[in-house]
Design a protein around this motif. Structure first.
Motif, PDB file in Angstrom:
ATOM      1  N   GLY A  31      -0.092  11.942   2.312  1.00  0.00           N
ATOM      2  CA  GLY A  31       0.642  11.754   1.067  1.00  0.00           C
ATOM      3  C   GLY A  31       2.055  11.230   1.286  1.00  0.00           C
ATOM      4  N   ASP A  32       2.385  10.892   2.523  1.00  0.00           N
ATOM      5  CA  ASP A  32       3.728  10.378   2.802  1.00  0.00           C
ATOM      6  C   ASP A  32       3.654   8.898   3.126  1.00  0.00           C
ATOM      7  OD1 ASP A  32       6.304   9.881   3.457  1.00  0.00           O
ATOM      8  OD2 ASP A  32       6.394  11.254   5.169  1.00  0.00           O
ATOM      9  N   SER A  33       4.390   8.092   2.346  1.00  0.00           N
ATOM     10  CA  SER A  33       4.347   6.646   2.535  1.00  0.00           C
ATOM     11  C   SER A  33       5.276   6.175   3.648  1.00  0.00           C
ATOM     12  CB  SER A  33       4.755   5.954   1.237  1.00  0.00           C
ATOM     13  OG  SER A  33       6.120   6.201   0.987  1.00  0.00           O
ATOM     14  N   HIS A  34       6.194   7.022   4.103  1.00  0.00           N
ATOM     15  CA  HIS A  34       7.192   6.658   5.109  1.00  0.00           C
ATOM     16  C   HIS A  34       8.149   5.567   4.650  1.00  0.00           C
ATOM     17  CE1 HIS A  34       3.964   8.498   7.618  1.00  0.00           C
ATOM     18  NE2 HIS A  34       5.013   9.173   8.012  1.00  0.00           N
ATOM     19  N   ASP A  50      -2.992   3.213   6.405  1.00  0.00           N
ATOM     20  CA  ASP A  50      -3.356   3.610   5.040  1.00  0.00           C
ATOM     21  C   ASP A  50      -4.093   4.941   5.038  1.00  0.00           C
ATOM     22  OD1 ASP A  50      -2.269   1.368   3.918  1.00  0.00           O
ATOM     23  OD2 ASP A  50      -4.157   0.279   3.762  1.00  0.00           O
ATOM     24  N   GLU A  75      -1.597   7.657   5.750  1.00  0.00           N
ATOM     25  CA  GLU A  75      -0.734   7.885   4.587  1.00  0.00           C
ATOM     26  C   GLU A  75      -1.479   8.599   3.474  1.00  0.00           C
ATOM     27  OE1 GLU A  75       0.779   3.978   3.893  1.00  0.00           O
ATOM     28  OE2 GLU A  75       1.948   4.125   5.742  1.00  0.00           O
ATOM     29  N   HIS A  81       0.830  -1.202   0.000  1.00  0.00           N
ATOM     30  CA  HIS A  81       0.000   0.000   0.000  1.00  0.00           C
ATOM     31  C   HIS A  81       0.866   1.253   0.000  1.00  0.00           C
ATOM     32  CE1 HIS A  81      -4.070  -1.808   1.528  1.00  0.00           C
ATOM     33  NE2 HIS A  81      -3.872  -1.962   0.239  1.00  0.00           N
ATOM     34  N   GLN A  82       1.979   1.200   0.744  1.00  0.00           N
ATOM     35  CA  GLN A  82       2.877   2.360   0.772  1.00  0.00           C
ATOM     36  C   GLN A  82       3.438   2.623  -0.619  1.00  0.00           C
ATOM     37  OE1 GLN A  82       5.423   0.647   3.857  1.00  0.00           O
ATOM     38  NE2 GLN A  82       4.949   2.386   5.148  1.00  0.00           N
ATOM     39  N   SER A  98      -3.493   9.340  -3.479  1.00  0.00           N
ATOM     40  CA  SER A  98      -3.528   7.887  -3.579  1.00  0.00           C
ATOM     41  C   SER A  98      -4.867   7.378  -4.090  1.00  0.00           C
ATOM     42  CB  SER A  98      -3.165   7.254  -2.233  1.00  0.00           C
ATOM     43  OG  SER A  98      -4.303   6.854  -1.536  1.00  0.00           O
ATOM     44  N   ALA A 143       2.048   1.893  -3.456  1.00  0.00           N
ATOM     45  CA  ALA A 143       0.994   2.434  -4.313  1.00  0.00           C
ATOM     46  C   ALA A 143       0.795   3.926  -4.055  1.00  0.00           C
ATOM     47  CB  ALA A 143      -0.306   1.677  -4.089  1.00  0.00           C
ATOM     48  N   THR A 144       1.113   4.357  -2.843  1.00  0.00           N
ATOM     49  CA  THR A 144       1.004   5.776  -2.517  1.00  0.00           C
ATOM     50  C   THR A 144       2.080   6.566  -3.262  1.00  0.00           C
ATOM     51  OG1 THR A 144       0.245   5.151  -0.317  1.00  0.00           O
ATOM     52  CG2 THR A 144       0.933   7.425  -0.579  1.00  0.00           C
ATOM     53  N   GLU A 145       3.233   5.917  -3.496  1.00  0.00           N
ATOM     54  CA  GLU A 145       4.358   6.597  -4.138  1.00  0.00           C
ATOM     55  C   GLU A 145       4.216   6.748  -5.645  1.00  0.00           C
ATOM     56  OE1 GLU A 145       7.026   8.192  -2.996  1.00  0.00           O
ATOM     57  OE2 GLU A 145       6.249   7.857  -0.980  1.00  0.00           O
TER      58      GLU A 145
END
Lengths: 66, 150
Positions: free
Chosen positions: B122-125, B115, B118, A3-4, B95, A6-8
Motif C-alpha cells: 500500500g506504499d507508493s514510495h 507494482d 506496492e 502506477h504509483q 489498489s 494510482a496507488t495513492e
C-alpha cells in the motif's frame, strides 16, 4: 510512476501499454517515441520525467476538466 | 521451459518474502486458445503473459492469478474496465487502478514486480509533497503510459 499515483488515489487509473502490441493506439495518439504519457486525452508529454513534472501534468489535466 | 531464470526466481522469491504483507491478485484477461484462429483476432502475447504471471505467482503465497476470457467473461471485462488484451490488473487491498496492457517484459517486468510490491504494501514510495498534492484529485483521471520492450 503513473502506477504509483494510482496507488495513492482511487480516482486515478493508470495503464502501462506495450505500444508495439497495440498499433491502433500508436496511430491514435501519434506516438513517435516512448515513453509517452496521455492524461485524460487532454494532456500529453513525451519522455521519462521527474516526479514533480509528472505530477504537474496530472494536475494540469484536472484544471482542463473544470 | 521456464521464462524466468533460476537466478531471477531466487532473487524475486527473496524480494517478495521480505516485502509482501498482504495478498495481491493479478487479474489476467486473455483469449482462450481454439483450434480455429482468425489472424486479425489473434492475441500475440497472451500465452506468454499468462505463463509469466503463473511463474511470478509461484514465487510467493501472497500472489494469486485469476484468469478470465476477454470474450466470454464480459461482466469481468466491464467490472475492471478492460478494453484490450493481454491485460493484467494488479489488485491489492487499496489498489484497483493499476493495469498492464501487453506483455510485461524487459524493463516493464521490473515495473510489474514493483507494482506487486506496492499493491502488497500500500506504499507508493512517492515523495510526501506528491502524495499531498495527489489527494486533491477528486475526479476520475486516466493516465496512459506507452512503452516498448527494451
Amino acid at each position: 510512476m503513473a502506477h504509483q499515483m494510482a496507488t495513492e488515489n482511487p480516482h486515478i487509473r493508470a495503464d502501462v501499454i506495450e505500444a508495439s502490441e497495440f498499433p491502433h493506439l500508436v496511430q491514435k495518439y501519434r506516438i513517435m517515441g516512448v515513453p509517452k504519457t496521455v492524461v485524460n486525452e487532454s494532456v500529453q508529454f513525451e519522455g521519462a520525467v521527474p516526479e514533480n513534472r509528472f505530477l504537474m501534468e496530472v494536475m494540469k489535466a484536472q484544471k482542463k476538466k473544470q | 521451459m521456464a521464462l524466468l531464470s533460476q537466478e531471477d526466481q531466487n532473487f524475486l522469491r527473496d524480494h517478495f518474502a521480505k516485502s509482501l504483507q498482504a495478498d495481491v491478485t493479478l487479474v489476467f484477461f486473455t483469449q482462450h486458445e481454439s483450434k480455429l484462429t482468425v489472424p486479425a483476432q489473434q492475441c500475440r502475447y497472451c500465452k506468454e503473459t499468462g505463463e509469466l504471471l503463473q511463474e511470478v505467482a509461484g514465487l510467493n503465497d501472497h500472489i494469486k492469478v485469476e484468469s478470465f476470457d476477454f470474450v466470454k467473461d464480459a461482466d469481468k471485462v466491464q467490472e475492471y474496465g478492460v478494453d484490450k488484451i493481454p491485460a493484467v490488473v494488479i489488485l491489492g487491498p487499496q489498489s484497483k487502478g493499476v493495469k498492464f496492457y501487453g506483455i510485461p517484459s524487459g524493463y516493464e517486468f521490473s515495473t510489474l514486480i514493483e507494482d506487486i510490491v506496492e499493491a502488497g504494501t500500500g506504499d507508493s514510495h512517492l515523495g510526501a509533497p506528491t502524495k499531498e498534492e495527489l489527494k486533491k484529485v477528486a475526479e476520475d483521471t486516466h493516465i496512459q503510459v506507452f512503452v516498448t520492450p527494451t
